[in-house]
Design a protein around this motif. Structure first.
Motif, PDB file in Angstrom:
ATOM      1  N   VAL A   1       0.847  -1.195   0.000  1.00  0.00           N
ATOM      2  CA  VAL A   1       0.000   0.000   0.000  1.00  0.00           C
ATOM      3  C   VAL A   1       0.879   1.240   0.000  1.00  0.00           C
ATOM      4  CG1 VAL A   1      -1.851   1.236   1.184  1.00  0.00           C
ATOM      5  CG2 VAL A   1      -1.730  -1.256   1.342  1.00  0.00           C
ATOM      6  N   TRP A   2       0.582   2.158  -0.906  1.00  0.00           N
ATOM      7  CA  TRP A   2       1.299   3.426  -1.021  1.00  0.00           C
ATOM      8  C   TRP A   2       0.304   4.566  -0.862  1.00  0.00           C
ATOM      9  CZ3 TRP A   2       6.551   3.174  -2.002  1.00  0.00           C
ATOM     10  CH2 TRP A   2       7.034   1.939  -2.438  1.00  0.00           C
ATOM     11  N   LEU A   3       0.639   5.525  -0.032  1.00  0.00           N
ATOM     12  CA  LEU A   3      -0.106   6.773   0.075  1.00  0.00           C
ATOM     13  C   LEU A   3       0.593   7.776  -0.825  1.00  0.00           C
ATOM     14  CD1 LEU A   3      -2.256   8.555   1.601  1.00  0.00           C
ATOM     15  CD2 LEU A   3      -0.368   9.163   3.141  1.00  0.00           C
ATOM     16  N   PHE A   4      -0.170   8.450  -1.687  1.00  0.00           N
ATOM     17  CA  PHE A   4       0.425   9.465  -2.554  1.00  0.00           C
ATOM     18  C   PHE A   4      -0.517  10.651  -2.648  1.00  0.00           C
ATOM     19  CE2 PHE A   4      -2.172   6.985  -5.410  1.00  0.00           C
ATOM     20  CZ  PHE A   4      -2.580   7.845  -6.409  1.00  0.00           C
TER      21      PHE A   4
ATOM     22  N   LEU B   1      -4.573   6.255  -2.705  1.00  0.00           N
ATOM     23  CA  LEU B   1      -3.861   5.025  -2.392  1.00  0.00           C
ATOM     24  C   LEU B   1      -3.523   4.258  -3.660  1.00  0.00           C
ATOM     25  CD1 LEU B   1      -6.161   3.751   0.486  1.00  0.00           C
ATOM     26  CD2 LEU B   1      -3.964   4.929   0.735  1.00  0.00           C
ATOM     27  N   LEU B   2      -2.330   3.709  -3.704  1.00  0.00           N
ATOM     28  CA  LEU B   2      -1.935   2.752  -4.728  1.00  0.00           C
ATOM     29  C   LEU B   2      -1.809   1.412  -4.038  1.00  0.00           C
ATOM     30  CD1 LEU B   2      -0.794   1.809  -7.501  1.00  0.00           C
ATOM     31  CD2 LEU B   2       1.458   2.464  -6.631  1.00  0.00           C
ATOM     32  N   ILE B   3      -2.531   0.422  -4.552  1.00  0.00           N
ATOM     33  CA  ILE B   3      -2.431  -0.940  -4.050  1.00  0.00           C
ATOM     34  C   ILE B   3      -1.688  -1.746  -5.105  1.00  0.00           C
ATOM     35  CG2 ILE B   3      -3.668  -2.954  -3.171  1.00  0.00           C
ATOM     36  CD1 ILE B   3      -4.179  -0.320  -1.584  1.00  0.00           C
TER      37      ILE B   3
ATOM     38  N   LEU C   1       0.294   2.576 -16.136  1.00  0.00           N
ATOM     39  CA  LEU C   1       0.217   3.938 -16.649  1.00  0.00           C
ATOM     40  C   LEU C   1       1.237   4.823 -15.930  1.00  0.00           C
ATOM     41  CD1 LEU C   1      -3.662   4.220 -16.637  1.00  0.00           C
ATOM     42  CD2 LEU C   1      -2.196   3.847 -18.631  1.00  0.00           C
ATOM     43  N   PRO C   2       1.523   6.002 -16.463  1.00  0.00           N
ATOM     44  CA  PRO C   2       2.459   6.910 -15.790  1.00  0.00           C
ATOM     45  C   PRO C   2       2.059   7.250 -14.348  1.00  0.00           C
ATOM     46  CG  PRO C   2       2.128   7.628 -18.035  1.00  0.00           C
ATOM     47  CD  PRO C   2       1.152   6.503 -17.793  1.00  0.00           C
ATOM     48  N   ILE C   3       0.758   7.292 -14.057  1.00  0.00           N
ATOM     49  CA  ILE C   3       0.320   7.610 -12.692  1.00  0.00           C
ATOM     50  C   ILE C   3       0.821   6.569 -11.698  1.00  0.00           C
ATOM     51  CG2 ILE C   3      -1.927   6.470 -12.937  1.00  0.00           C
ATOM     52  CD1 ILE C   3      -1.162   9.642 -10.873  1.00  0.00           C
ATOM     53  N   HIS C   4       0.961   5.321 -12.136  1.00  0.00           N
ATOM     54  CA  HIS C   4       1.483   4.281 -11.242  1.00  0.00           C
ATOM     55  C   HIS C   4       2.924   4.597 -10.823  1.00  0.00           C
ATOM     56  CE1 HIS C   4      -1.760   1.959 -13.321  1.00  0.00           C
ATOM     57  NE2 HIS C   4      -1.995   1.620 -12.061  1.00  0.00           N
ATOM     58  N   ASP C   5       3.733   5.025 -11.789  1.00  0.00           N
ATOM     59  CA  ASP C   5       5.129   5.363 -11.500  1.00  0.00           C
ATOM     60  C   ASP C   5       5.228   6.603 -10.620  1.00  0.00           C
ATOM     61  OD1 ASP C   5       6.083   3.189 -13.006  1.00  0.00           O
ATOM     62  OD2 ASP C   5       5.909   4.362 -14.846  1.00  0.00           O
ATOM     63  N   ILE C   6       4.349   7.578 -10.855  1.00  0.00           N
ATOM     64  CA  ILE C   6       4.325   8.789 -10.030  1.00  0.00           C
ATOM     65  C   ILE C   6       3.949   8.427  -8.593  1.00  0.00           C
ATOM     66  CG2 ILE C   6       3.089  10.959  -9.614  1.00  0.00           C
ATOM     67  CD1 ILE C   6       2.865  11.166 -12.732  1.00  0.00           C
TER      68      ILE C   6
ATOM     69  N   ARG D   1       4.311   5.622  -7.012  1.00  0.00           N
ATOM     70  CA  ARG D   1       5.396   4.882  -6.346  1.00  0.00           C
ATOM     71  C   ARG D   1       6.579   5.784  -6.040  1.00  0.00           C
ATOM     72  NH1 ARG D   1       7.537  -0.229  -7.854  1.00  0.00           N
ATOM     73  NH2 ARG D   1       8.090  -0.236  -5.658  1.00  0.00           N
ATOM     74  N   SER D   2       6.931   6.673  -6.952  1.00  0.00           N
ATOM     75  CA  SER D   2       8.119   7.499  -6.731  1.00  0.00           C
ATOM     76  C   SER D   2       7.879   8.629  -5.734  1.00  0.00           C
ATOM     77  CB  SER D   2       8.627   8.076  -8.061  1.00  0.00           C
ATOM     78  OG  SER D   2       7.718   9.016  -8.586  1.00  0.00           O
ATOM     79  N   GLN D   3       6.667   9.160  -5.688  1.00  0.00           N
ATOM     80  CA  GLN D   3       6.372  10.270  -4.789  1.00  0.00           C
ATOM     81  C   GLN D   3       5.609   9.838  -3.541  1.00  0.00           C
ATOM     82  OE1 GLN D   3       4.423  13.320  -7.108  1.00  0.00           O
ATOM     83  NE2 GLN D   3       6.115  13.430  -8.567  1.00  0.00           N
ATOM     84  N   GLY D   4       5.164   8.595  -3.529  1.00  0.00           N
ATOM     85  CA  GLY D   4       4.351   8.116  -2.418  1.00  0.00           C
ATOM     86  C   GLY D   4       5.159   7.611  -1.243  1.00  0.00           C
ATOM     87  N   VAL D   5       4.417   7.263  -0.203  1.00  0.00           N
ATOM     88  CA  VAL D   5       4.979   6.730   1.036  1.00  0.00           C
ATOM     89  C   VAL D   5       4.371   5.351   1.252  1.00  0.00           C
ATOM     90  CG1 VAL D   5       5.101   7.036   3.536  1.00  0.00           C
ATOM     91  CG2 VAL D   5       5.230   9.019   2.037  1.00  0.00           C
ATOM     92  N   SER D   6       5.221   4.373   1.478  1.00  0.00           N
ATOM     93  CA  SER D   6       4.739   3.027   1.742  1.00  0.00           C
ATOM     94  C   SER D   6       4.097   2.977   3.118  1.00  0.00           C
ATOM     95  CB  SER D   6       5.910   2.049   1.651  1.00  0.00           C
ATOM     96  OG  SER D   6       5.468   0.745   1.988  1.00  0.00           O
ATOM     97  N   LEU D   7       2.904   2.383   3.173  1.00  0.00           N
ATOM     98  CA  LEU D   7       2.242   2.204   4.473  1.00  0.00           C
ATOM     99  C   LEU D   7       2.517   0.799   4.964  1.00  0.00           C
ATOM    100  CD1 LEU D   7      -1.233   3.928   3.941  1.00  0.00           C
ATOM    101  CD2 LEU D   7       0.851   4.888   4.911  1.00  0.00           C
TER     102      LEU D   7
END
Length: 99
Positions: free
Chosen positions: A25-28, A43-45, A86-91, A93-99
């Protein structure tokens, strides 16, 4: 990061219930920036296994988190081997915080 430890635990628990204990889980978005105020929870799951019904699963995840966080708006983005990356997935992950 503008989430309490309790809120982060609710999110992790919901992800494990919906996607399994291996889901990451990533918070972005704006909630990562301590200087900002308000905003929804993005959230990115990330799953290593295919997700059979991604729209339903994302909605289920969002609903569980919204109930646990007393109606706070939640957006859920999924990343799995069977889904288009998609590019949003990379954004996220790169700018998010792992929960």
């Amino acid at each position: 990061m503008r989430l309490t430890p309790e809120q982060a635990a609710i999110i992790r628990s919901a992800a494990a219930e919906v996607f399994g204990s291996d889901a990451r889980v990533w918070l972005f978005g704006s909630r990562v920036d301590d200087a900002k105020r308000g905003g929804d929870i993005d959230l990115l799951i990330e799953c290593d296994q295919p997700i059979a019904n991604p729209a339903f699963s994302a909605a289920r995840m969002a609903a569980r988190v919204q109930r646990g966080l007393h109606g706070r708006k939640v957006d859920v983005l999924l990343l799995a081997p069977d889904l288009l990356r998609l590019p949003i997935h990379d954004i996220a992950r790169s700018q998010g915080v792992s929960l």
